[in-house]
Design an enzyme around this catalytic site. Structure first.
Site, PDB file in Angstrom:
ATOM      1  N   ASP A 275       0.687  -1.195  -0.166  1.00  0.00           N
ATOM      2  CA  ASP A 275       0.131   0.026   0.084  1.00  0.00           C
ATOM      3  C   ASP A 275       0.810   1.292   0.003  1.00  0.00           C
ATOM      4  O   ASP A 275       2.041   1.077  -0.070  1.00  0.00           O
ATOM      5  CB  ASP A 275      -1.029   0.020   1.119  1.00  0.00           C
TER       6      ASP A 275
ATOM      7  N   GLU B 295      -0.825   1.534  -5.155  1.00  0.00           N
ATOM      8  CA  GLU B 295      -0.613   3.072  -5.022  1.00  0.00           C
ATOM      9  C   GLU B 295      -1.575   3.874  -5.379  1.00  0.00           C
ATOM     10  O   GLU B 295      -1.497   5.015  -5.263  1.00  0.00           O
ATOM     11  CB  GLU B 295       0.671   3.292  -6.026  1.00  0.00           C
TER      12      GLU B 295
ATOM     13  N   GLY C  94      -3.068   4.870  -7.952  1.00  0.00           N
ATOM     14  CA  GLY C  94      -3.291   5.787  -9.340  1.00  0.00           C
ATOM     15  C   GLY C  94      -2.389   6.973  -9.334  1.00  0.00           C
ATOM     16  O   GLY C  94      -2.576   7.671 -10.534  1.00  0.00           O
TER      17      GLY C  94
ATOM     18  N   ASP D  59     -10.196   3.235  -3.335  1.00  0.00           N
ATOM     19  CA  ASP D  59     -10.817   2.009  -3.038  1.00  0.00           C
ATOM     20  C   ASP D  59     -12.281   2.091  -3.384  1.00  0.00           C
ATOM     21  O   ASP D  59     -13.034   2.957  -3.358  1.00  0.00           O
ATOM     22  CB  ASP D  59     -10.998   2.180  -1.376  1.00  0.00           C
TER      23      ASP D  59
HETATM   24  C1  GLA Z   1      -6.190   1.221   1.403  1.00  0.00           C
HETATM   25  C2  GLA Z   1      -6.315   0.238   0.413  1.00  0.00           C
HETATM   26  C3  GLA Z   1      -7.279  -0.684   0.574  1.00  0.00           C
HETATM   27  C4  GLA Z   1      -7.210  -1.493   1.904  1.00  0.00           C
HETATM   28  C5  GLA Z   1      -6.785  -0.614   3.238  1.00  0.00           C
HETATM   29  C6  GLA Z   1      -6.315  -0.990   4.275  1.00  0.00           C
HETATM   30  O1  GLA Z   1      -7.182   2.014   1.747  1.00  0.00           O
HETATM   31  O2  GLA Z   1      -6.553   0.737  -0.852  1.00  0.00           O
HETATM   32  O3  GLA Z   1      -7.489  -1.588  -0.284  1.00  0.00           O
HETATM   33  O4  GLA Z   1      -5.829  -2.173   1.883  1.00  0.00           O
HETATM   34  O5  GLA Z   1      -5.766   0.612   2.884  1.00  0.00           O
HETATM   35  O6  GLA Z   1      -5.997  -0.076   5.408  1.00  0.00           O
END
Ligand code: GLA
Length: 408
Positions: free
Chosen positions: A179, A212, A214, A234
Site C-alpha cells: 500500500d 499505489e 493511481g 478504494d
Molecule cells: C487502503 C487500500 C485498501 C485497504 C486499506 C487497508 O485504503 O487501498 O484496499 O488495503 O488501505 O488499510
C-alpha cells in the site's frame, strides 16, 4: 534513514484522489470517443518488459478480507474461508490466493526490528496460517505498506524492505499487496522498486500487487515492477463507486498484458449491490482482465453470490491466455459496447447499460473485430443460450445490467 510519522498524509492521499477521480470522470467521455476509433485489435503493452517473476500470466484470482471485514481479520476467518473456497468449488474454478489485508500485525516491531503478527488474531502466526492454506492446495497473501505505517497505523516497510521481504519469504507467503499510506513524499517508483528488488532477492516467487491507487500513473512505469497495480481509490459496495472505477480502468487497456495487469480493486459481489449489479461487476472485471479477488463473506455467501463468482464461462474470458484487456468500442448515452479478443480468435462482448431503464444495445461483427464469416455463433455467458447471426449483435439490457456474449 529516519522517517517521521505524518498522519495527515492519509487524508491528503484520499482528498487529492477524489479530485483526480472527478477529473477522470470528466475526461472519460473524451477518451471513450478516442478508444472507439481505435481497432479492437490495437496495440497492447505486450509482456517483453514484464516483471521477471513468471507469475500472474493471467490475472490473479482469490479472496481478500478487507471489503467485508476491514480490521476484523483473523486466522480463524482465513482458515474458514480457505475451507469454503475448496468446498464450494471456487478453487476448481480458479480461485487460488487467500489474502490477508491490513491489521494483521502488532503495533511495534520486536527488538530485532522484525514485524510481529498479532497473536490474539493469529495464534499460529502467519507461517502457521500459510501452512494451513497450503495444505488446502491454496496460496497465502499478505499486506504491507510502502510508507512508515500502514493505512491503519501498523508498522510500514519503508526503510525495512529487505528485512520484511525475507520475513514474508520465511513464512512462505505467496503474494504481497503493498500500500501507499504515510509515504513521506518519496517517489512511488523508488519505493515500489526497492520492494520489488527485496522480494526478488529472497528467491521466493511472490505475486507483487502495487496498491499505489493511481496517483503516479503506475501503468506508465510499473510493468516490470509489479504484477498488478491499482488504478483508482478504494471501491465501495455500491453501483456509483463500481461505475466510476470502471470508467477509469477501461481507459487503460493498452497497459495490461500477461504478468502485469490494471487492478480496479477487489470485487464487491455479495456486499450489497443488487444481483443485476453484481453480475455486471463480474462481467466488466472479467472483460477488463482484472484480478478477480472476491471481497465478501464467502463462508456465508448466498447461492446467487457463489454462482456469480463461479461462472466458468465468464472466468475463462478473464483468464484467457492472450491477456488482452477489453476495450470500450462504443459508448453513447450510457450504453456501452466492450470487446475483448481471445486466444482462439473468439471475441468476448459486453453490452452494458449504465442507466436505470432497460434499453436495446447493438453492435456488429465487424465493429468487434470479426469479419470473413457468413455467420457467427453468440453464446450468452450468463444464460448459456446459443444463437447465430450474420452480423448484428443486439440485446435488450436491463438497467445497470449487462448481456455478455462469446462470439465465435
Ligand atoms: C487502503 C487500500 C485498501 C485497504 C486499506 C487497508 O485504503 O487501498 O484496499 O488495503 O488501505 O488499510
Amino acid at each position: 534513514m529516519k522517517y517521521t510519522i505524518a498522519p495527515i498524509s492519509t487524508l491528503i492521499y484520499q482528498r487529492s484522489h477524489r479530485r483526480r477521480q472527478a477529473l477522470a470522470a470528466a475526461v472519460a467521455a473524451l477518451l471513450v470517443a478516442g478508444a472507439a476509433a481505435a481497432l479492437v485489435a490495437g496495440p497492447s503493452a505486450g509482456s517483453a518488459n514484464a516483471l521477471a517473476n513468471g507469475l500472474a500470466l493471467t490475472p490473479p484470482m482469490g479472496w481478500n478480507d478487507w471489503n467485508a471485514y476491514k480490521c476484523n481479520v483473523s486466522e480463524a476467518l482465513v482458515k474458514q474461508t480457505a475451507d469454503k473456497i475448496v468446498s464450494s468449488g471456487l478453487a476448481t474454478a480458479g480461485y487460488q490466493y487467500v489474502n490477508i489485508d491490513d491489521c494483521w500485525m502488532q503495533s511495534t516491531r520486536d527488538s530485532s526490528g522484525n514485524l510481529r503478527p498479532d497473536y490474539t488474531k493469529f495464534p499460529d502466526g502467519i507461517s502457521g496460517t500459510a501452512a494451513y492454506v497450503h495444505a488446502k492446495g491454496l496460496k497465502l497473501g499478505i499486506y504491507e505498506d510502502a510508507g512508515t505505517h500502514t493505512c491503519k497505523g501498523y508498522p510500514g516497510s519503508l526503510g525495512h524492505e529487505s528485512q520484511d521481504a525475507k520475513l514474508f519469504a520465511s513464512w512462505k507467503v505467496d503474494y504481497l499487496k503493498y500500500d501507499n499510506c504515510y509515504n513521506q513524499g518519496v517517489s512511488a517508483q523508488t519505493r515500489y522498486t526497492t520492494m520489488r528488488n527485496a522480494l526478488q532477492a529472497t528467491g521466493r516467487p511472490m505475486v507483487y500487487s502495487i496498491c499505489e491507487i493511481g496517483f503516479s500513473s503506475p501503468w506508465l512505469w510499473a510493468a516490470n515492477v509489479g504484477n498488478l497495480w491499482r488504478t483508482t481509490n478504494d471501491i465501495q459496495p455500491n453501483y456509483a463507486s463500481m461505475l466510476s472505477i470502471f470508467h477509469k480502468n477501461v481507459t487503460l487497456s493498452q497497459y495490461a498484458a500477461p504478468g502485469h495487469w490494471n487492478d480496479p480493486d477487489m470485487l464487491e459481489i455479495g456486499n450489497g449491490m443488487t444481483a443485476t449489479e453484481d453480475h455486471t461487476e463480474f462481467s466488466l472485471w472479467a472483460e477488463m482482465a482484472a484480478p478477480l479477488l472476491a471481497g465478501d463473506n464467502l463462508v456465508n455467501a448466498s447461492a446467487t453470490t457463489l454462482s456469480i463468482l463461479g461462472n466458468k464461462a465468464v472466468i475463462a474470458v478473464d483468464q484467457d491466455s492472450l491477456g488482452r484487456q477489453g476495450r470500450m468500442i462504443r459508448s453513447s448515452g450510457g450504453l456501452d459496447v466492450l470487446a475483448k479478443p481471445l486466444a482462439n480468435g473468439d471475441v468476448a462482448v459486453v453490452l452494458f447499460n449504465e442507466n436505470s431503464a432497460a434499453a436495446t444495445i447493438s453492435t456488429t461483427a465487424s465493429a468487434i473485430g470479426k469479419s470473413g464469416a457468413s455467420s457467427y455463433t453468440l453464446t450468452d455467458l450468463w444464460t448459456g443460450a446459443v444463437r447465430t447471426t450474420s452480423s448484428t449483435i443486439s440485446a435488450s439490457v436491463p438497467g445497470h445490467g449487462v448481456v455478455m456474449y462469446r462470439v465465435h
